[in-house]
Write an enzyme that holds these catalytic residues in place. Structure first.
Site, PDB file in Angstrom:
ATOM      1  N   GLN A 106      11.895 -61.405  38.476  1.00  0.00           N
ATOM      2  CA  GLN A 106      11.577 -62.815  38.740  1.00  0.00           C
ATOM      3  C   GLN A 106      10.117 -62.941  39.185  1.00  0.00           C
ATOM      4  OE1 GLN A 106      14.016 -65.338  38.241  1.00  0.00           O
ATOM      5  NE2 GLN A 106      12.236 -66.668  38.431  1.00  0.00           N
ATOM      6  N   LYS A 128      20.506 -68.983  36.152  1.00  0.00           N
ATOM      7  CA  LYS A 128      20.639 -67.843  35.225  1.00  0.00           C
ATOM      8  C   LYS A 128      21.946 -67.113  35.490  1.00  0.00           C
ATOM      9  CE  LYS A 128      15.662 -67.365  34.842  1.00  0.00           C
ATOM     10  NZ  LYS A 128      14.477 -66.845  35.508  1.00  0.00           N
ATOM     11  N   ASP A 154      12.973 -60.100  29.028  1.00  0.00           N
ATOM     12  CA  ASP A 154      11.959 -61.158  29.096  1.00  0.00           C
ATOM     13  C   ASP A 154      10.858 -60.941  28.055  1.00  0.00           C
ATOM     14  OD1 ASP A 154      12.485 -63.249  30.809  1.00  0.00           O
ATOM     15  OD2 ASP A 154      11.740 -62.212  32.600  1.00  0.00           O
TER      16      ASP A 154
END
Ligand code: NDP
Length: 230
Positions: A48, A4, A71
């Site tokens: 995460q 990422k 997200d």
């Protein structure tokens, strides 16, 4: 995380990794998230997952400002997605829709089965396919007649996490198969001793499918691309 960050650098997006102690308290974690919420340099925050077991994932996701929730996991954004408002769409499902559209695969009126009902893949992709006017069935571990459901589906999305679980012979002739699963299987011939495979029996399924996404490749790289897009 490394891929990422690399993708951000390549796209010219500033990224900052906040590496926290695995024993961090819930209070401290929320404090760190709040710091990022008020940091003007940052307009996207991703937590995460999975978190260490002692932490409350829902509370942590709710602490992220909905305006920075790239997200799309904040309950406000999840709710907006379900009622059809513009919002951050979770990256993996967003990538799947992008794949279908880029390949001019029509979704409207098609029978779609989504295998898996997680908050990050199964539920949101089912919502997005329904928004695109597919007739959607969601299957999970308690589903009784999975082979039949798959056999009747024009679009099959598998997000289970079990290697080769979806049999090639279940795939309807001409169906579109999106394999989200990423599973490691032993492979003594590989330098690492293992290799990554999807949830679907790729070789057999690809003889019947009109389109099928490979693992590795396919959905995985699209997830990162959609993260950057968000
Ligand atoms: P979860 O473990 O959260 O969910 C798995 C789902 O599969 C559950 O809903 C579960 O049902 C269902 N399931 C388990 N066994 C069966 C079964 N026998 N029959 C039917 N359904 C079953 O996984 P995620 O959604 O987080 O991830 C799924 C897979 O996708 C993983 O391999 C993951 O690594 C991969 N993934 C890939 C991404 C990418 O970028 N390509 C991104 C995210 C995930 P139940 O709810 O009843 O337990």
């Amino acid at each position: 995380m490394a891929s990422k960050k690399k993708a951000c650098a390549k796209a010219g997006i500033f990224s900052l990794e906040v590496d926290l102690d695995k024993d961090i308290t819930q209070e401290k974690l929320i404090e760190e998230i709040k710091k990022l919420n008020s940091d003007n340099r940052i307009n996207g925050i991703l937590l995460q997952l999975p978190l260490p077991k002692h932490l409350d994932e829902h509370a942590a996701l709710e602490a992220i400002s909905p305006e920075k929730d790239v997200d799309g996991f904040h309950p406000i954004n999840v709710g907006k997605l379900y009622i059809g408002l513009d919002t951050f769409v979770p990256c993996t499902p967003k990538g799947i829709i992008e794949i279908l559209k880029r390949y001019n695969i029509s979704i409207s009126g098609k029978n779609a089965v989504v295998v898996g009902r997680s908050n990050i893949v199964g539920k949101p992709i089912a919502a997005l396919l329904m928004k695109e006017n597919a007739t959607v069935t969601i299957a999970h571990s308690k589903t009784q007649n999975l082979p039949e459901l798959v056999k009747n589906s024009d679009i099959v999305v598998s997000a289970i996490g079990k290697p080769y679980f979806i049999k090639g012979e279940w795939i309807k002739e001409g169906a579109v198969v999106i394999d989200v699963g990423i599973n490691s299987v032993d492979d003594p011939s590989s330098p690492k001793g293992y290799r990554l495979v999807g949830d679907v029996e790729f070789e057999e399924a690809s003889k019947r499918a009109s389109y099928i996404t490979p693992v590795p490749g396919g959905v995985g790289p699209m997830t990162i691309a959609m993260l950057l897009s968000n």
